[in-house]
Every structure is written in structure tokens, then in C-alpha cells.
Design an enzyme around this catalytic site. Structure first.
Site, PDB file in Angstrom:
ATOM      1  N   SER A 145      43.112 -19.922 -14.360  1.00 57.18           N
ATOM      2  CA  SER A 145      44.212 -19.055 -13.954  1.00 57.18           C
ATOM      3  C   SER A 145      45.401 -19.914 -13.549  1.00 57.18           C
ATOM      4  O   SER A 145      45.890 -20.714 -14.343  1.00 57.18           O
ATOM      5  CB  SER A 145      43.759 -18.113 -12.832  1.00 57.18           C
ATOM      6  OG  SER A 145      44.714 -17.088 -12.605  1.00 57.18           O
ATOM      7  N   GLU A 242      44.528 -17.212 -22.383  1.00 60.04           N
ATOM      8  CA  GLU A 242      43.881 -16.032 -21.806  1.00 60.04           C
ATOM      9  C   GLU A 242      44.843 -15.384 -20.823  1.00 60.04           C
ATOM     10  O   GLU A 242      45.786 -16.013 -20.351  1.00 60.04           O
ATOM     11  CB  GLU A 242      42.560 -16.407 -21.125  1.00 60.04           C
ATOM     12  CG  GLU A 242      42.680 -17.390 -19.977  1.00 60.04           C
ATOM     13  CD  GLU A 242      42.989 -16.756 -18.627  1.00 60.04           C
ATOM     14  OE1 GLU A 242      42.749 -15.539 -18.460  1.00 60.04           O
ATOM     15  OE2 GLU A 242      43.488 -17.471 -17.741  1.00 60.04           O
ATOM     16  N   HIS A 312      39.582 -14.317 -17.355  1.00 61.74           N
ATOM     17  CA  HIS A 312      39.259 -13.766 -16.038  1.00 61.74           C
ATOM     18  C   HIS A 312      38.022 -12.875 -16.143  1.00 61.74           C
ATOM     19  O   HIS A 312      38.063 -11.664 -15.929  1.00 61.74           O
ATOM     20  CB  HIS A 312      40.446 -12.985 -15.488  1.00 61.74           C
ATOM     21  CG  HIS A 312      41.563 -13.852 -14.987  1.00 61.74           C
ATOM     22  ND1 HIS A 312      42.314 -14.654 -15.819  1.00 61.74           N
ATOM     23  CD2 HIS A 312      42.036 -14.052 -13.729  1.00 61.74           C
ATOM     24  CE1 HIS A 312      43.230 -15.297 -15.098  1.00 61.74           C
ATOM     25  NE2 HIS A 312      43.069 -14.957 -13.827  1.00 61.74           N
TER      26      HIS A 312
END
Length: 342
Positions: A145, A242, A312
Site C-alpha cells: 500500500s 494494485e 489489499h
């Protein structure tokens, strides 16, 4: 909790790095012409891991979860001195978060540096990191992230292979733990990653086999770094991206920014992970997530896939950033062509 050991033994060294508490300018990065990738040492049971919060602030429950997760791997944990600080949405000021990052790399007892969570704020650290210090003390760095910023900066400015994988407070699964162990603790020269059967099946946009270095991370952060000295270099790489909790029009904007800044055609392949909760609101007149990403993938003439087991999500594999790998879209595998750790 942080012990007196790190405070006494590394106080003087940190003072030199941090300049009597002032926010330091980054040391000059290693010269690009002579740069070679550095791999950290493998992790072994009993090793000490430094847990830090370089992005968003944490809490007692997340810390307890992170410690339990890391200890379940047979590792020990030392918390960063500033890990409990809160500064707005961040895990302390830039100075506090930077001090913990530098201290963990400087501490000879620490074998790996693990982010307790993502969130936001890592980007503010990049121009102040001592990249020569990091390169002189290479260690495993793991997270995903917002930690994308650290991965890309440390690869580009220090030549360090780092690891896009679960943060400390993630919900570990049998799949994610097996992948971490295989990459970080029992490395092989050729290790083939297969997708998790419990995740939605992946989708092939363009079939083929491609080889290149693994570069990428969270789409928001990869696009935010475009045009900066820390931007990902797509050329001849396997680009992986992502995202989470973004509507398709925002996905399109970020992917367009990357197309305009570098161009997906320059990559050897494009691999999208699982874009969790990115379908947009029901009833709105908007492109679907699949239609949105296909606007960027369909024009390519190189392998392109979506829905691979990272992002995630609970069942995610660990990606060594900067390592050479081979993508095979027919088998839906990603093979690491060399061990990621020494």
C-alpha cells in the site's frame, strides 16, 4: 517495547544522522552508473524484526496483531521508539518516522524492518532518507500500500531489493505465510509463484511469456511519484499494480497519468492485482472496472493480465521489488529467476 539498548547504543549515531533533531536533507544517492542491486540477508527463526509506522498512525490492537503475526513466523519483535506517536493522520512527525526508519537499519541486531500498516505519509520521508546509510546496512523491508513509496525510493536511490507483502497488522493466511516463508526464509534460485485458488480467477488480456524486473505497487502511489526522482522505471520491467477503494474513473485517471508519463508499451508486461472494492457505486452511469483497465491494456502488444493474487487482500503473495522474474500467462505463474535474499 523499545529497550534501553537502542536508545543508548544508537543515540550518538542517530544524532549524527538527524542533525540534533532537525529534519535532515537526504544524503546523496549512490551513483547510478556503478549501482548494483543489493539483496538483504535471509530471515531465520529467532531473528529480531523492527516494527515501525512510517505511514499512518497505529493503535494498541493493531500493534498486538502485528507482534502476534511476526512471532508466529518464529521471529522476535522490537517496536520503534516512536511507533505510538500520532500526528494528525500520521504515525508521528516526519522527523519521528524517519528516526525510526534510520534506527532500525542502523541497529545491528535488527534483521528486518516491517511496517505495521500502510495509510498515507511515506511520500514525505523520501527526500530526507539517508540512502547511503540504507545501502550500507541492507535489510529486509516489507509492507505494501503506502509502503510502495519506500520500495520504489530504496530501489532507485539505494539499489536495495525490498518486499511488497503483508504489513504487520494484516490478517495472515496460510497462502500469504507460505509465500513469505518461501521468499524470505527458504529462498530458491527459481521459485514459481502460483495464484491462490481462494481468490477470484485471474484474467488474461494478452497472452504470452515475458521476463523483466518486478517494479510497481499501489497504483495511487506509483502515479503520485510519476515525474519525481523516485518514479518507477517501466522500461523492460514486469509492471505490477494494485488498488483499493477507488472508483473506475479515478483508476482511469491514474492509469492515464502513468501512460502519459512513461507508457505501458515500454514495460515487458503489465500485471494487475486484485482491485478490491473498485467497481464503483451501483446505478451510476460509468464504465466497469474491467472496461476501465482494458482501455489501457488492450492496445498493448505484450503480455497483460489482471486479478493476480496481490493487493489489499488476505491471500497475497510477496513480491521482491527489483528482482528478475518471468511471467507466464497461460499457467498464470510468476517465477522468480533468482533468490531474493542472500
Amino acid at each position: 517495547m523499545p529497550g534501553a539498548y537502542s536508545r543508548r547504543q544508537f543515540g550518538n549515531a542517530l544524532a549524527a544522522v538527524l542533525g540534533a533533531g532537525a529534519l535532515p536533507a537526504a544524503a546523496a544517492p549512490v551513483g547510478r552508473k556503478s549501482m548494483r542491486l543489493i539483496k538483504p540477508a535471509r530471515l531465520r527463526e529467532g531473528d529480531l524484526v523492527g516494527l515501525i509506522a512510517p505511514s499512518g498512525h497505529t493503535n494498541d490492537a493493531a500493534l498486538a496483531q502485528a507482534v502476534a503475526n511476526i512471532e508466529s513466523l518464529g521471529l522476535r519483535v522490537r517496536l520503534g521508539d516512536n511507533i505510538n506517536y500520532v500526528y494528525g493522520n500520521y504515525g508521528g512527525t516526519v522527523e519521528q518516522r524517519l528516526a525510526d526508519l534510520h534506527a532500525m537499519f542502523l541497529d545491528p541486531e535488527i534483521r528486518a524492518v516491517w511496517a505495521v500498516r500502510g495509510g498515507s505519509g511515506c511520500i514525505s520521508l523520501l527526500e530526507h532518507i539517508d540512502y547511503r546509510l540504507i545501502r550500507a546496512h541492507p535489510k529486509v523491508l516489507i509492507g505494501y500500500s503506502d509502503i510502495t513509496c519506500l520500495h520504489l525510493a530504496l530501489l532507485k536511490k539505494a539499489g536495495l531489493v525490498t518486499f511488497h507483502g503483508p504489513v504487520g497488522s494484516s490478517t495472515f493466511s496460510e497462502y500469504s505465510v507460505a509465500q513469505m516463508r518461501s521468499v524470505l526464509m527458504t529462498p530458491q534460485d527459481n521459485y514459481t509463484i502460483t495464484m491462490c485458488a481462494d481468490n477470484p480467477p485471474p484474467r488474461t488480456v494478452h497472452a504470452g511469456v515475458a521476463t523483466g524486473r518486478l517494479i510497481g505497487g499501489n497504483l495511487s502511489l506509483v502515479s503520485a511519484l510519476a515525474g519525481t526522482p523516485y518514479a518507477a522505471d517501466f522500461k523492460d520491467c514486469i509492471l505490477y499494480l494494485e488498488e483499493v477503494n477507488e472508483e473506475p474513473y479515478r483508476i482511469d485517471r491514474m492509469m492515464t497519468q502513468l501512460q502519459l508519463s512513461q507508457g505501458y508499451r515500454n514495460a515487458a508486461a503489465v500485471v494487475l492485482g486484485i482491485f478490491e472494492n473498485c467497481e464503483g457505486a451501483d446505478g451510476e452511469s460509468a464504465l466497469s472496472l474491467e472496461d476501465t483497465v482494458d482501455q489501457h491494456l488492450l492496445p498493448l502488444t505484450r503480455p497483460a493480465v489482471a486479478g493476480y493474487s496481490f493487493g489489499h487482500i488476505r491471500n497475497q503473495f510477496t513480491i521482491p521489488v527489483g528482482l528478475r522474474a518471468r511471467l507466464d500467462t497461460q499457467r498464470h505463474t510468476l517465477t522468480l529467476l533468482e533468490s531474493a535474499v542472500m
